[in-house]
Design a protein around this motif. Structure first.
Motif, mmCIF file in Angstrom:
data_model
loop_
_atom_site.group_PDB
_atom_site.id
_atom_site.type_symbol
_atom_site.label_atom_id
_atom_site.label_comp_id
_atom_site.label_asym_id
_atom_site.label_seq_id
_atom_site.Cartn_x
_atom_site.Cartn_y
_atom_site.Cartn_z
ATOM 1 N N GLY A 1 35.445 39.011 36.172
ATOM 2 C CA GLY A 1 36.397 39.862 35.664
ATOM 3 C C GLY A 1 37.608 39.719 36.406
ATOM 4 O O GLY A 1 37.757 40.125 37.772
ATOM 5 N N GLY B 1 40.539 41.191 36.295
ATOM 6 C CA GLY B 1 41.485 42.345 36.110
ATOM 7 C C GLY B 1 41.789 42.993 37.558
ATOM 8 O O GLY B 1 41.362 42.435 38.350
ATOM 9 N N PRO B 2 42.574 44.016 37.751
ATOM 10 C CA PRO B 2 42.668 44.580 39.053
ATOM 11 C C PRO B 2 41.522 44.976 39.752
ATOM 12 O O PRO B 2 41.644 44.910 41.064
ATOM 13 C CB PRO B 2 43.529 45.708 38.829
ATOM 14 N N THR B 3 40.540 45.508 39.218
ATOM 15 C CA THR B 3 39.241 45.881 39.785
ATOM 16 C C THR B 3 38.823 44.572 40.673
ATOM 17 O O THR B 3 38.217 44.457 41.637
ATOM 18 C CB THR B 3 38.305 46.600 38.745
ATOM 19 N N GLU C 1 37.346 34.456 35.521
ATOM 20 C CA GLU C 1 37.958 34.874 34.685
ATOM 21 C C GLU C 1 37.928 34.280 33.404
ATOM 22 O O GLU C 1 38.178 33.104 33.305
ATOM 23 C CB GLU C 1 39.436 35.426 34.918
ATOM 24 N N ALA C 2 37.791 34.935 32.018
ATOM 25 C CA ALA C 2 37.553 34.154 30.946
ATOM 26 C C ALA C 2 38.948 33.546 30.554
ATOM 27 O O ALA C 2 39.036 32.705 29.739
ATOM 28 C CB ALA C 2 36.912 35.136 29.716
ATOM 29 N N LEU C 3 39.975 34.342 30.818
ATOM 30 C CA LEU C 3 41.422 34.282 30.291
ATOM 31 C C LEU C 3 42.231 33.080 31.226
ATOM 32 O O LEU C 3 41.560 32.936 32.235
ATOM 33 C CB LEU C 3 42.326 35.356 30.283
ATOM 34 N N VAL D 1 31.582 33.847 31.519
ATOM 35 C CA VAL D 1 29.827 34.118 31.874
ATOM 36 C C VAL D 1 29.170 34.443 30.693
ATOM 37 O O VAL D 1 29.640 35.321 29.885
ATOM 38 C CB VAL D 1 29.931 35.330 32.875
ATOM 39 N N GLY E 1 35.966 45.440 32.742
ATOM 40 C CA GLY E 1 36.485 46.639 31.845
ATOM 41 C C GLY E 1 35.693 47.455 31.337
ATOM 42 O O GLY E 1 34.317 47.594 31.844
ATOM 43 N N PRO F 1 44.054 51.733 29.532
ATOM 44 C CA PRO F 1 43.174 52.831 30.141
ATOM 45 C C PRO F 1 43.410 52.952 31.695
ATOM 46 O O PRO F 1 42.511 52.467 32.340
ATOM 47 C CB PRO F 1 41.837 52.264 29.876
ATOM 48 N N LEU G 1 50.251 48.455 40.595
ATOM 49 C CA LEU G 1 50.029 48.199 42.172
ATOM 50 C C LEU G 1 48.676 47.589 42.101
ATOM 51 O O LEU G 1 47.853 47.938 41.555
ATOM 52 C CB LEU G 1 50.067 49.259 43.154
ATOM 53 N N TYR H 1 49.599 54.932 47.543
ATOM 54 C CA TYR H 1 48.213 55.594 47.444
ATOM 55 C C TYR H 1 48.015 56.566 48.081
ATOM 56 O O TYR H 1 47.232 57.620 47.666
ATOM 57 C CB TYR H 1 46.951 54.427 47.734
HETATM 58 P P1 NAD Z 1 40.407 44.660 32.709
HETATM 59 O O1 NAD Z 1 39.981 45.159 31.351
HETATM 60 O O2 NAD Z 1 41.724 44.914 33.291
HETATM 61 O O3 NAD Z 1 39.914 43.177 33.234
HETATM 62 C C1 NAD Z 1 38.650 42.661 32.791
HETATM 63 C C2 NAD Z 1 38.519 41.198 32.643
HETATM 64 O O4 NAD Z 1 37.453 40.659 32.690
HETATM 65 C C3 NAD Z 1 39.525 40.679 31.818
HETATM 66 O O5 NAD Z 1 40.801 39.880 31.998
HETATM 67 C C4 NAD Z 1 38.750 39.761 30.853
HETATM 68 O O6 NAD Z 1 39.256 38.939 30.366
HETATM 69 C C5 NAD Z 1 37.723 39.334 31.934
HETATM 70 N N1 NAD Z 1 36.209 39.266 31.164
HETATM 71 C C6 NAD Z 1 35.573 39.867 30.251
HETATM 72 N N2 NAD Z 1 34.462 39.358 29.959
HETATM 73 C C7 NAD Z 1 34.249 38.155 30.756
HETATM 74 C C8 NAD Z 1 33.077 37.465 30.936
HETATM 75 N N3 NAD Z 1 32.249 37.399 30.156
HETATM 76 N N4 NAD Z 1 33.270 36.268 31.779
HETATM 77 C C9 NAD Z 1 34.453 36.027 32.613
HETATM 78 N N5 NAD Z 1 35.416 36.948 32.531
HETATM 79 C C10 NAD Z 1 35.481 38.226 31.570
HETATM 80 O O7 NAD Z 1 39.219 45.582 33.722
HETATM 81 P P2 NAD Z 1 39.283 46.521 35.189
HETATM 82 O O8 NAD Z 1 40.172 45.435 36.150
HETATM 83 O O9 NAD Z 1 38.052 46.982 35.414
HETATM 84 O O10 NAD Z 1 40.361 47.412 34.753
HETATM 85 C C11 NAD Z 1 40.195 48.411 33.637
HETATM 86 C C12 NAD Z 1 41.503 49.191 33.459
HETATM 87 O O11 NAD Z 1 41.767 49.971 34.717
HETATM 88 C C13 NAD Z 1 42.740 48.603 33.176
HETATM 89 O O12 NAD Z 1 43.536 49.049 32.457
HETATM 90 C C14 NAD Z 1 43.401 48.159 34.682
HETATM 91 O O13 NAD Z 1 44.783 48.289 34.280
HETATM 92 C C15 NAD Z 1 43.022 49.633 35.127
HETATM 93 N N6 NAD Z 1 43.066 49.432 36.456
HETATM 94 C C16 NAD Z 1 44.222 49.504 37.386
HETATM 95 C C17 NAD Z 1 44.358 49.196 38.557
HETATM 96 C C18 NAD Z 1 45.425 49.144 39.375
HETATM 97 O O14 NAD Z 1 46.394 49.427 38.764
HETATM 98 N N7 NAD Z 1 45.398 48.770 40.586
HETATM 99 C C19 NAD Z 1 42.941 49.102 39.364
HETATM 100 C C20 NAD Z 1 41.933 49.105 38.588
HETATM 101 C C21 NAD Z 1 41.837 49.296 37.172
#
Ligand code: NAD
Length: 492
Positions: free
Chosen positions: A199, A201-203, A236-238, A270, A304, A355, A429, A463
């Motif tokens: 994944g 994403g930011p996490t 990352e899938a994208l 994955v 996510g 979210p 951020l 933060y």
């Molecule tokens: P996310 O939904 O932002 O990202 C998950 C990523 O996993 C996606 O890009 C998706 O394409 C990828 N993915 C999904 N299935 C997959 C697979 N089988 N194999 C490979 N990749 C796959 O998730 P997140 O990072 O947990 O964030 C959740 C929400 O919380 C989001 O809205 C995010 O903006 C927010 N968040 C923000 C911050 C920050 O601003 N610093 C920090 C943590 C979370």
């Protein structure tokens, strides 16, 4: 000066002990809040609790400052520093708030009740019961999405709760110690020291950055024999990581990861997880799909959100929610569509925003204003009704009373004129490792995209200022200083 700083430190909070608070009044409405995250706590913070009998129900008796959770996985920040007890939050309120540490398992919108289960390890004689409500706020967040991919739940770590961060911290050192066990085979050493994050994403990005820092700044020094074997891979899938950031910051993140020696595998999804391997399907430049099997020691799953069962169950009871997929569809006042007395905030609500913590906390604050206004308008309406009666009973002296009624009616119109919820995006951020961060910030009607070490200082101060309490702020600063001065703690 000291009293002034304490007052400032606590914001508008007044310091109270529970026995100095107003007791519940049976003539008032029961307002039940489910959750203790961003939405629930920001509602609680701004709510005038003397207008309702407020009950908070959550399986977690603390608020968790989630933006610093990735830092807990490596001990840069200790977990207690980002937790704030609900009891300490509610003790500042004028009227007492009831708190039950329990998981809400079912909502009955017909009977207006919530079924709750004691989820603690120690159970009393009663561990399941019902709580009636007149008004209900659902702020239960979401659970981890696994998309039904086999093996994910059994073998990977998530990164949502304190327990997850603790488990990851323990597993990192477990992998390191096992890799250095006498007579370990080279293949097994390589597997154990391969840390895979799924994944982008930011996490996932923030965790990968923190993990590489932990290795570069500490583990490598204490356990030099593994220094060329420790590897972090982000899948990352994208086609790119951090899709919510601008192109320039995506490129900056990817090049920083390259410098840090974190491997990014984009366009790779994955499909299966086993105890020791991750199976992924990569799409090549020619569009061809190739399956790759990667042995791993630690697997962190950050793909996510998914809808929680209690929310799914409620949606199935309300015909107006039939077409909603990602959570409870709400109107512009955050009322759950198809209901009159249920509101929802944060990751369990579908209001057209991402979210994020920022959205949830603005929604919570909006509901507090709405509820404070509803109580005020009810009080003014009652006053108008009382004056109208007096008017009927004393036909002689009408002018003064009629004027007073008019003033109250004006006030009522003002109070009732509440604008719908409007989200103000202040920016995104993310920490990306080696003391660098990326920021897309909206400021003075403009958008700024920056990345680097200065942004990292901005990330830290932003933060820190967002931490729940002064106590949290002091603890986080001390943790930062401690890990800088002595290194992170590498004990398991
Ligand atoms: P996310 O939904 O932002 O990202 C998950 C990523 O996993 C996606 O890009 C998706 O394409 C990828 N993915 C999904 N299935 C997959 C697979 N089988 N194999 C490979 N990749 C796959 O998730 P997140 O990072 O947990 O964030 C959740 C929400 O919380 C989001 O809205 C995010 O903006 C927010 N968040 C923000 C911050 C920050 O601003 N610093 C920090 C943590 C979370």
């Amino acid at each position: 000066a000291i009293a002034g700083s304490i007052y400032l430190a606590y914001g508008v909070y007044e310091l109270r002990n529970p026995d100095e608070q107003l007791v519940p009044d049976p003539s008032k409405k029961n307002l039940v809040i489910l959750g203790s995250g961003w939405g629930a706590v920001s509602l609680l913070k701004k709510l005038d609790t003397e207008n309702y009998n407020v009950t908070v129900i959550s399986p977690r008796n603390y608020f968790l400052f989630t933006p610093l959770l990735p830092s807990c996985t490596t001990g840069t920040v200790e977990h207690r520093s980002i937790m704030e007890p609900i009891r300490s939050i509610i003790r500042h309120k004028k009227a007492a708030v009831k708190f039950y540490e329990a998981e809400a398992t079912k909502i009955d919108p017909e009977r207006k009740t919530v079924l709750i289960n004691d989820n603690s390890d120690i159970k009393g004689d009663t561990s399941t019961t019902e709580v009636p409500y007149d008004m209900l706020v659902i702020s239960v967040g979401a659970e981890n999405a696994t998309f039904g991919i086999p093996g994910v739940r059994e073998h990977s770590c998530f990164l949502k709760e304190i327990g997850d961060a603790q488990q990851i911290r323990k597993k990192i050192m477990d992998c390191v110690e096992t890799a250095t066990f006498k007579d370990q085979t080279p293949e097994e050493v390589e597997r154990l020291l391969h840390m895979v994050v799924v994944g982008g994403g930011p996490t996932g990005v923030e965790f990968a950055g923190e993990l590489q820092d932990f290795f570069d700044q500490d583990i490598k020094k204490w356990v030099p024999e593994i220094s060329d074997k420790f590897r972090v891979t982000l899948i990352e899938a994208l086609p790119n990581v951090l899709p919510m950031f601008s192109k320039q910051l995506i490129d900056y993140t990817e090049s920083t990861f390259k410098e840090e020696k974190i491997t990014i595998k984009t366009k790779t999804a994955v499909k299966k997880v086993t105890e020791k391997t991750v199976e992924a399907e990569a799409t090549g430049p020619d569009g061809k799909k190739v399956t790759e099997v990667m042995p791993y020691g630690l697997l962190v799953w950050a793909t996510g959100n998914a809808v929680r069962p209690i929310v799914k169950d409620l949606m199935s009871q309300i015909p107006a929610q039939k077409d909603s997929r990602r959570g409870l569809a709400v109107n512009e006042y955050l009322v759950v569509q198809g209901t009159k007395d249920i509101w929802a905030t944060g990751d369990c609500a579908v209001a057209g925003y991402a979210p994020t913590a920022q959205v949830a906390s603005q929604e919570g604050a909006f509901l507090a204003r709405l509820f404070n206004n509803m109580a005020k308008s009810e009080a003014v309406e009652a006053k108008i009704a009382e004056l109208s009666q007096t008017l009927n009973l004393q036909p002689g002296d009408t002018a003064a009373i009629a004027k007073e009624i008019e003033t109250h009616e004006k006030q009522l119109r003002r109070i009732k004129d509440i604008k719908p919820f409007h989200y103000t995006h202040q920016g995104s951020l993310a920490y990306i490792g080696s003391e660098r961060a990326v920021a897309d910030v909206s400021w003075l009607n403009g958008n700024f995209a920056t990345g680097g070490q200065l942004t990292y200082l901005f990330w830290r101060s932003a933060y820190l200022s967002m931490c729940f309490s002064t106590r949290n702020r002091v603890l986080v600063v001390l943790d930062w200083l401690k890990s800088k001065a002595f290194g992170r703690d590498v004990s398991r």
